[in-house]
Design an enzyme around this catalytic site. Sequence first.
Site, PDB file in Angstrom:
ATOM      1  N   HIS A 279      35.437  50.081  41.186  1.00 24.42           N
ATOM      2  CA  HIS A 279      34.380  49.272  41.798  1.00 24.42           C
ATOM      3  C   HIS A 279      34.178  48.028  40.956  1.00 24.42           C
ATOM      4  O   HIS A 279      34.284  48.088  39.724  1.00 24.42           O
ATOM      5  CB  HIS A 279      33.075  50.082  41.879  1.00 24.42           C
ATOM      6  CG  HIS A 279      32.061  49.495  42.800  1.00 24.42           C
ATOM      7  ND1 HIS A 279      31.219  48.475  42.423  1.00 24.42           N
ATOM      8  CD2 HIS A 279      31.779  49.759  44.098  1.00 24.42           C
ATOM      9  CE1 HIS A 279      30.448  48.164  43.456  1.00 24.42           C
ATOM     10  NE2 HIS A 279      30.764  48.921  44.481  1.00 24.42           N
ATOM     11  N   ASP A 337      33.129  55.372  48.897  1.00 27.25           N
ATOM     12  CA  ASP A 337      34.042  55.484  50.038  1.00 27.25           C
ATOM     13  C   ASP A 337      34.974  56.678  49.931  1.00 27.25           C
ATOM     14  O   ASP A 337      35.607  57.063  50.911  1.00 27.25           O
ATOM     15  CB  ASP A 337      34.882  54.201  50.161  1.00 27.25           C
ATOM     16  CG  ASP A 337      34.013  53.033  50.539  1.00 27.25           C
ATOM     17  OD1 ASP A 337      33.164  53.213  51.415  1.00 27.25           O
ATOM     18  OD2 ASP A 337      34.172  51.962  49.955  1.00 27.25           O
TER      19      ASP A 337
HETATM   20  N1  ACO Z   1      43.958  52.320  41.530  1.00 31.78           N
HETATM   21  C1  ACO Z   1      44.740  51.968  40.495  1.00 31.78           C
HETATM   22  N2  ACO Z   1      44.454  50.971  39.641  1.00 31.78           N
HETATM   23  C2  ACO Z   1      43.325  50.299  39.831  1.00 31.78           C
HETATM   24  C3  ACO Z   1      42.452  50.605  40.896  1.00 31.78           C
HETATM   25  C4  ACO Z   1      42.797  51.651  41.763  1.00 31.78           C
HETATM   26  N3  ACO Z   1      42.006  52.003  42.783  1.00 31.78           N
HETATM   27  N4  ACO Z   1      41.390  49.774  40.860  1.00 31.78           N
HETATM   28  C5  ACO Z   1      41.591  48.966  39.811  1.00 31.78           C
HETATM   29  N5  ACO Z   1      42.752  49.282  39.187  1.00 31.78           N
HETATM   30  C6  ACO Z   1      43.262  48.652  37.963  1.00 31.78           C
HETATM   31  C7  ACO Z   1      43.809  47.277  38.257  1.00 31.78           C
HETATM   32  O1  ACO Z   1      45.187  47.321  38.553  1.00 31.78           O
HETATM   33  C8  ACO Z   1      43.517  46.553  36.977  1.00 31.78           C
HETATM   34  O2  ACO Z   1      44.503  46.909  36.033  1.00 31.78           O
HETATM   35  P1  ACO Z   1      44.959  45.843  34.868  1.00 31.78           P
HETATM   36  O3  ACO Z   1      43.752  45.628  34.023  1.00 31.78           O
HETATM   37  O4  ACO Z   1      46.063  46.556  34.153  1.00 31.78           O
HETATM   38  O5  ACO Z   1      45.398  44.605  35.584  1.00 31.78           O
HETATM   39  C9  ACO Z   1      42.197  47.156  36.505  1.00 31.78           C
HETATM   40  O6  ACO Z   1      42.157  48.470  37.090  1.00 31.78           O
HETATM   41  C10 ACO Z   1      40.982  46.372  36.955  1.00 31.78           C
HETATM   42  O7  ACO Z   1      41.083  46.130  38.350  1.00 31.78           O
HETATM   43  P2  ACO Z   1      40.474  44.869  39.083  1.00 31.78           P
HETATM   44  O8  ACO Z   1      41.129  44.704  40.411  1.00 31.78           O
HETATM   45  O9  ACO Z   1      40.478  43.696  38.157  1.00 31.78           O
HETATM   46  O10 ACO Z   1      38.985  45.349  39.254  1.00 31.78           O
HETATM   47  P3  ACO Z   1      37.963  44.769  40.268  1.00 31.78           P
HETATM   48  O11 ACO Z   1      36.639  45.083  39.708  1.00 31.78           O
HETATM   49  O12 ACO Z   1      38.233  43.362  40.602  1.00 31.78           O
HETATM   50  O13 ACO Z   1      38.273  45.618  41.584  1.00 31.78           O
HETATM   51  C11 ACO Z   1      38.140  47.131  43.365  1.00 31.78           C
HETATM   52  C12 ACO Z   1      37.434  46.547  42.125  1.00 31.78           C
HETATM   53  C13 ACO Z   1      38.544  45.991  44.312  1.00 31.78           C
HETATM   54  C14 ACO Z   1      37.142  48.045  44.101  1.00 31.78           C
HETATM   55  C15 ACO Z   1      39.382  47.930  42.914  1.00 31.78           C
HETATM   56  O14 ACO Z   1      38.992  48.951  42.016  1.00 31.78           O
HETATM   57  C16 ACO Z   1      40.166  48.513  44.081  1.00 31.78           C
HETATM   58  O15 ACO Z   1      41.010  47.823  44.639  1.00 31.78           O
HETATM   59  N6  ACO Z   1      39.879  49.806  44.477  1.00 31.78           N
HETATM   60  C17 ACO Z   1      40.503  50.409  45.625  1.00 31.78           C
HETATM   61  C18 ACO Z   1      39.821  49.953  46.926  1.00 31.78           C
HETATM   62  C19 ACO Z   1      38.431  50.542  47.125  1.00 31.78           C
HETATM   63  O16 ACO Z   1      38.202  51.730  46.947  1.00 31.78           O
HETATM   64  N7  ACO Z   1      37.480  49.681  47.526  1.00 31.78           N
HETATM   65  C20 ACO Z   1      36.091  50.099  47.767  1.00 31.78           C
HETATM   66  C21 ACO Z   1      35.140  49.434  46.837  1.00 31.78           C
HETATM   67  S1  ACO Z   1      33.535  50.127  47.002  1.00 31.78           S
HETATM   68  C22 ACO Z   1      32.842  49.396  48.315  1.00 31.78           C
HETATM   69  O17 ACO Z   1      33.268  48.411  48.800  1.00 31.78           O
HETATM   70  C23 ACO Z   1      31.579  50.003  48.930  1.00 31.78           C
END
Ligand code: ACO
Length: 403
Positions: A279, A337
């Site tokens: 998140h 979610d």
């Molecule tokens: N699976 C694997 N790796 C992940 C995931 C994941 N679900 N989420 C983040 N990471 C990793 C990224 O690759 C990144 O790695 P790095 O530092 O080596 O580059 C690190 O964790 C940080 O990720 P970011 O994308 O920079 O984090 P951000 O805070 O921008 O993203 C997000 C948050 C978009 C929710 C992300 O965790 C994601 O894509 N999750 C899956 C989709 C999801 O469940 N969305 C629902 C959000 S909740 C809502 O909307 C109510």
Amino acid sequence: VIDVGKLYKDTGCFTYDPGFTSTANCSSKITYIDGDAGILLHRGYPIDQLAEQSNFIEVCYLLLNGELPNEQQYREFDRAITQHTMVHEQMNRFFTGFRRDAHPMAVICGVVGALSAFYHDSTDINDPHQRTVAARRMIAKMPTIAAMAYKYAIGQPFIYPRNDLDYTSNFLQMCFAVPCEPYYVNPVVSRALDKIFILHADHEQNASTSTVRLAGSSGANPFACIAAGVACLWGPAHGGANEAALNMLAEIGTVDRIPEYIDKAKDKTSGFRLMGFGHRVYKNYDPRAKVMQKTCHEVLDALGGHDEPLLKVALELERIALEDDYFIEKKLYPNIDFYSGITLRAMGFPVSMFTALFAVARTTGWIAQWNEMIEDPEQRIGRPRQLYIGSPQRDFVPLNQRD
Ligand code: ACO
């Protein structure tokens, strides 16, 4: 906190902040989040206490008014919402103008926007009473509109609201009742959906709420502003993530395939992420996800779906991920979610309605935030800056002289 507005006035400097990750556009008294500690408070009350001990109508009152209602205030508010659930008969024609296979969110967006044409003469945003009526209308009519969008999509007649039922039970009967057949509202399902509505009611300045505030900052009609919020929520990165999580669990299928997907999620070249994990704000367990997991079990217990293979996959996936160094180091926990898709599907909602249910709940947050913005003397029309990276000034070349 840096007052960048003042910095700009004094020095001409402004911040470049794509996605507003570090820019506050408003001050607010409605919702507090501490993502590192996994805390979510509405008007100071923890989300888990509200979900377990309150009900959605009470939470709506709290978000709108700042305090929990006393008994008389509660009864009056509940009655007002109940009395506004009907939509004008003329609205039926809007529905029939849409293609039968239109996505419910497209229909809801159009119909909510059309409310601005219905109530243009009684929605003076400078009149607190008219704002209150607009807020109540919106909270009351959203479930009716969402249920009508569903009924239209499946070719069944619209089911009218029933004033003898509570808000959430009424929504369930508008979705699932059919004419000439008795419909029994399962109290466990109704209570569970009510909790899901509470969990989704507000989440401070997320994309759709910021959209509502930005639209409203120009003084636009509130129903038009909520339609803008619906449009934003529809995006897969916002309201559509539970659908993606459910699809992923179905794709994994069996617990023995989980390690393969965990490895894939850790491999940056795969482009795959574990849906329902991580998140932007919560770098600790999303407090809503804890309640959601419990609610999921309650629903599956009541409906006899505890052998649901997707739940087994979800529980095992969560267990393995929470012990994995990659997920621990990056602070990736299940978000709301992760379990909501399984729960909603068990209740009988098709995937296409998941975001519509989110919209029903978030309408309260949108309208409370809109109202707070209108009352805020500091609020001005939203006008983000940009970092121009286009061509420098140059002279116009007539068409016949261009290469
Ligand atoms: N699976 C694997 N790796 C992940 C995931 C994941 N679900 N989420 C983040 N990471 C990793 C990224 O690759 C990144 O790695 P790095 O530092 O080596 O580059 C690190 O964790 C940080 O990720 P970011 O994308 O920079 O984090 P951000 O805070 O921008 O993203 C997000 C948050 C978009 C929710 C992300 O965790 C994601 O894509 N999750 C899956 C989709 C999801 O469940 N969305 C629902 C959000 S909740 C809502 O909307 C109510």
